[in-house]
Design an enzyme around this catalytic site. Structure first.
Site, PDB file in Angstrom:
ATOM      1  N   ARG A 211      56.438  18.668   2.903  1.00 18.26           N
ATOM      2  CA  ARG A 211      55.716  18.637   4.184  1.00 18.26           C
ATOM      3  C   ARG A 211      56.595  18.028   5.281  1.00 18.26           C
ATOM      4  NH1 ARG A 211      52.554  14.541   4.675  1.00 18.26           N
ATOM      5  NH2 ARG A 211      51.313  14.756   2.797  1.00 18.26           N
TER       6      ARG A 211
ATOM      7  N   TYR B 136      49.446  33.043  29.512  1.00 16.63           N
ATOM      8  CA  TYR B 136      48.887  33.589  28.273  1.00 16.63           C
ATOM      9  C   TYR B 136      47.502  33.001  28.030  1.00 16.63           C
ATOM     10  CZ  TYR B 136      47.987  34.134  23.313  1.00 16.63           C
ATOM     11  OH  TYR B 136      47.369  34.400  22.120  1.00 16.63           O
TER      12      TYR B 136
ATOM     13  N   ASP C 175      57.244  27.332  28.665  1.00  9.79           N
ATOM     14  CA  ASP C 175      57.035  28.383  27.666  1.00  9.79           C
ATOM     15  C   ASP C 175      57.890  29.572  28.102  1.00  9.79           C
ATOM     16  OD1 ASP C 175      56.222  30.569  26.163  1.00  9.79           O
ATOM     17  OD2 ASP C 175      54.098  30.037  26.176  1.00  9.79           O
TER      18      ASP C 175
ATOM     19  N   LYS D 248      57.277  36.263  18.568  1.00 14.59           N
ATOM     20  CA  LYS D 248      57.612  37.381  19.456  1.00 14.59           C
ATOM     21  C   LYS D 248      59.080  37.776  19.271  1.00 14.59           C
ATOM     22  CE  LYS D 248      53.441  36.446  20.869  1.00 14.59           C
ATOM     23  NZ  LYS D 248      52.303  37.038  20.175  1.00 14.59           N
TER      24      LYS D 248
HETATM   25  N1  PLP Z   1      52.927  31.801  24.589  1.00 17.49           N
HETATM   26  C1  PLP Z   1      52.970  33.079  24.994  1.00 17.49           C
HETATM   27  C2  PLP Z   1      53.608  33.416  26.311  1.00 17.49           C
HETATM   28  C3  PLP Z   1      52.407  34.094  24.198  1.00 17.49           C
HETATM   29  O1  PLP Z   1      52.444  35.360  24.622  1.00 17.49           O
HETATM   30  C4  PLP Z   1      51.805  33.739  22.964  1.00 17.49           C
HETATM   31  C5  PLP Z   1      51.152  34.767  22.120  1.00 17.49           C
HETATM   32  O2  PLP Z   1      50.927  35.880  22.536  1.00 17.49           O
HETATM   33  C6  PLP Z   1      51.783  32.390  22.586  1.00 17.49           C
HETATM   34  C7  PLP Z   1      52.361  31.448  23.401  1.00 17.49           C
HETATM   35  C8  PLP Z   1      51.144  31.961  21.294  1.00 17.49           C
HETATM   36  O3  PLP Z   1      51.994  32.273  20.236  1.00 17.49           O
HETATM   37  P1  PLP Z   1      51.460  32.624  18.743  1.00 17.49           P
HETATM   38  O4  PLP Z   1      50.742  33.930  18.825  1.00 17.49           O
HETATM   39  O5  PLP Z   1      52.727  32.660  17.947  1.00 17.49           O
HETATM   40  O6  PLP Z   1      50.558  31.509  18.317  1.00 17.49           O
END
Ligand code: PLP
Length: 380
Positions: free
Chosen positions: A53, A105, A177, A202
Site C-alpha cells: 500500500r 470538466y 489540470d 487520457k
Molecule cells: N480532469 C479532466 C480535464 C478530465 O477530462 C477528467 C475525465 O474526463 C478528469 C480530470 C478525471 O479523470 P478520471 O476519469 O481519470 O478520473
C-alpha cells in the site's frame, strides 16, 4: 547527460531507464508483491519496500517517467484522475478558501462543490480564462487556485504564468489540470504552477484501458505536497501495479501520439470552421480562438487533441450527425488512439452546455479518413 537534458521522446521511449535488472530484460517486469521480506535480524531486505500500500517498484517506475516528462521534483500516481483531484482537496484545511475555474470538466466541479460544502471550504468559481476576473477573485487571500487548461469541453485557455503570479500574491498554491495538454505540450510547473495534475486515463496512457491520475510538484517541501504524500501513503489511494505497468507501456509512445493527434486536430478544426454545417469551432490552435495567443505561448509544440464544435441546427440534427459517424466512436473520455465524439449536453444537461455541441477527441487514425467521416455525417 543528465535526464533533464533528454527530450520527452527519449524519456518516454525508454520509460525513464526502467529495465529488469534481475533478468536483464529490456522491459521491466510487474512487481506484484503486497508485502516484503525481512531478514533474520528483522531488518528489511530492501529498506525502501515495506508494504504494497506504501511502496511498489512498478508504480515508482511509472511515476519516474511522469516526473521526468513534467520536469518535476516528485510525482505520485493515484487510481484515477478524480482520486488525484480528491487527494489535493483532502490536503486543504477545513474552512479554507479556493478559487476555482468554472466551466471545466464537470466531474471535477460536481465533486468539488459537494466536498467543499461538507468541509466548510469557501469555493469561489470564476471564469479564469478572463485574467481580470481571476485577478479580482485573487484580491482576497486564498489557500488554492485551481485551473484547467485547455478546459474540457470549452477549450478555454488560461495563462499559467499570470495565474501563478495572482495565486501567489493571494497566498495560494496554484494547481493546474493539464489533462488536455499533457506534459509534452505544457509543463505547468516550469510556468509557475505549484502542483500539476493529469488524468492519466487520457492521453498519458492513451489506449482507453487504464484508469489513473497523476500529481507532480516543483517543491516537495511545499506543505500541501507533504500532506498529499502522507495521505496517499497512509490512506491507501495508490495505483495498482498492473495499471502502472500498462501506463508505462502506453507512455512510451506519448510524444509520437501527441504529435499526430495535434496535427490532425488542427487540420480537422480548420476544416470544420470552414464548413457550412458548423456554427462555431472551439480549438486553441485556431487564430479565431480567444485564447490562441496564450496557447501559442504555453503550448509551443501543438494545441492538443481535444476540440468542440457547434452543429448548425438543433439537438435532433446534432444527434443525427453523431449517429451517422462511422469511424468516430460515440463514447465518453478522451486522449485514446481511437477518435471519440461525445454529446456533453446529454451527460451534463443542466450546466449550460449547448444541445448542438459535439466534443471531439482526435486519435491517431489517418486524418483524411477522419475528415471524410465528418464530411459524410455533416452532409445535408
Ligand atoms: N480532469 C479532466 C480535464 C478530465 O477530462 C477528467 C475525465 O474526463 C478528469 C480530470 C478525471 O479523470 P478520471 O476519469 O481519470 O478520473
Amino acid at each position: 547527460m543528465s535526464n533533464t537534458d533528454l527530450s520527452p521522446a527519449t524519456i518516454a521511449a525508454q520509460a525513464a531507464g526502467a529495465t529488469d535488472r534481475e533478468t536483464g530484460g529490456v522491459v521491466p517486469g510487474i512487481s506484484l508483491a503486497t508485502t516484503y521480506l525481512r531478514g533474520e535480524d528483522y531488518g528489511l531486505i530492501r529498506p525502501e519496500n515495506v508494504y504494497g500500500r506504501d511502496h511498489n517498484e512498478t508504480v515508482r517506475q511509472a511515476e519516474e517517467v511522469i516526473r521526468q516528462l513534467e520536469g518535476a521534483a516528485a510525482s505520485l500516481l493515484f487510481p484515477s484522475g478524480m482520486a488525484a483531484v480528491a487527494a489535493v482537496f483532502r490536503a486543504l484545511p477545513s474552512g479554507a478558501r479556493v478559487v476555482m475555474q468554472t466551466g471545466i470538466y464537470w466531474g471535477t466541479l460536481k465533486w468539488v462543490r459537494e466536498y467543499c460544502v461538507r468541509r466548510a471550504i469557501l469555493l469561489d468559481e470564476v471564469e479564469a480564462s478572463d485574467a481580470g476576473a481571476l485577478a479580482e477573485a485573487c484580491r482576497s487571500s486564498a489557500d488554492m487556485v485551481w485551473i484547467e487548461t485547455p478546459s474540457n469541453p470549452w477549450l478555454r485557455t488560461v495563462d499559467i504564468t499570470a495565474a501563478a503570479g495572482m495565486a501567489h500574491k493571494a497566498g495560494a498554491v496554484l494547481v493546474v489540470d493539464g489533462t488536455a495538454a499533457t506534459p509534452v505540450l505544457t509543463r505547468a510547473l516550469e510556468l509557475g504552477a505549484d502542483i500539476s495534475m493529469h488524468s492519466a486515463t487520457k492521453a498519458l496512457n492513451g489506449h482507453s484501458d487504464v484508469l489513473a491520475g497523476a500529481l507532480s510538484c516543483r517543491e516537495p517541501s511545499l506543505p500541501m505536497w507533504q500532506e498529499i504524500a502522507v495521505d496517499r501513503h497512509d490512506a491507501g489511494a495508490i495505483l495498482g501495479p498492473f495499471e502502472a505497468w500498462l501506463l508505462m507501456r502506453g507512455m512510451r509512445t506519448l510524444p509520437l501520439r501527441v504529435e499526430r493527434m495535434c496535427a490532425s486536430a488542427l487540420a480537422l478544426a480548420t476544416w470544420l470552421e470552414a464548413h457550412d454545417g458548423v456554427a462555431a469551432v472551439f480549438y486553441p490552435g485556431l487564430a479565431s480562438h480567444d485564447g490562441h495567443d496564450v496557447a501559442a505561448r504555453q503550448m509551443p509544440h501543438g494545441f492538443g487533441y481535444l476540440l468542440s464544435f457547434l452543429v448548425r441546427g438543433d439537438r435532433a440534427r446534432t444527434l443525427d450527425v453523431m449517429g451517422r459517424l462511422r469511424l468516430f466512436h460515440r463514447a465518453t473520455s478522451l486522449g485514446g488512439v481511437e477518435s471519440l465524439v461525445e454529446h456533453r449536453h446529454t451527460i451534463e444537461p443542466h450546466t449550460g452546455i449547448p444541445e448542438n455541441l459535439i466534443r471531439v477527441s482526435v486519435g491517431i487514425e489517418d486524418m483524411a479518413d477522419l475528415r471524410a467521416d465528418l464530411a459524410q455525417a455533416l452532409a445535408e
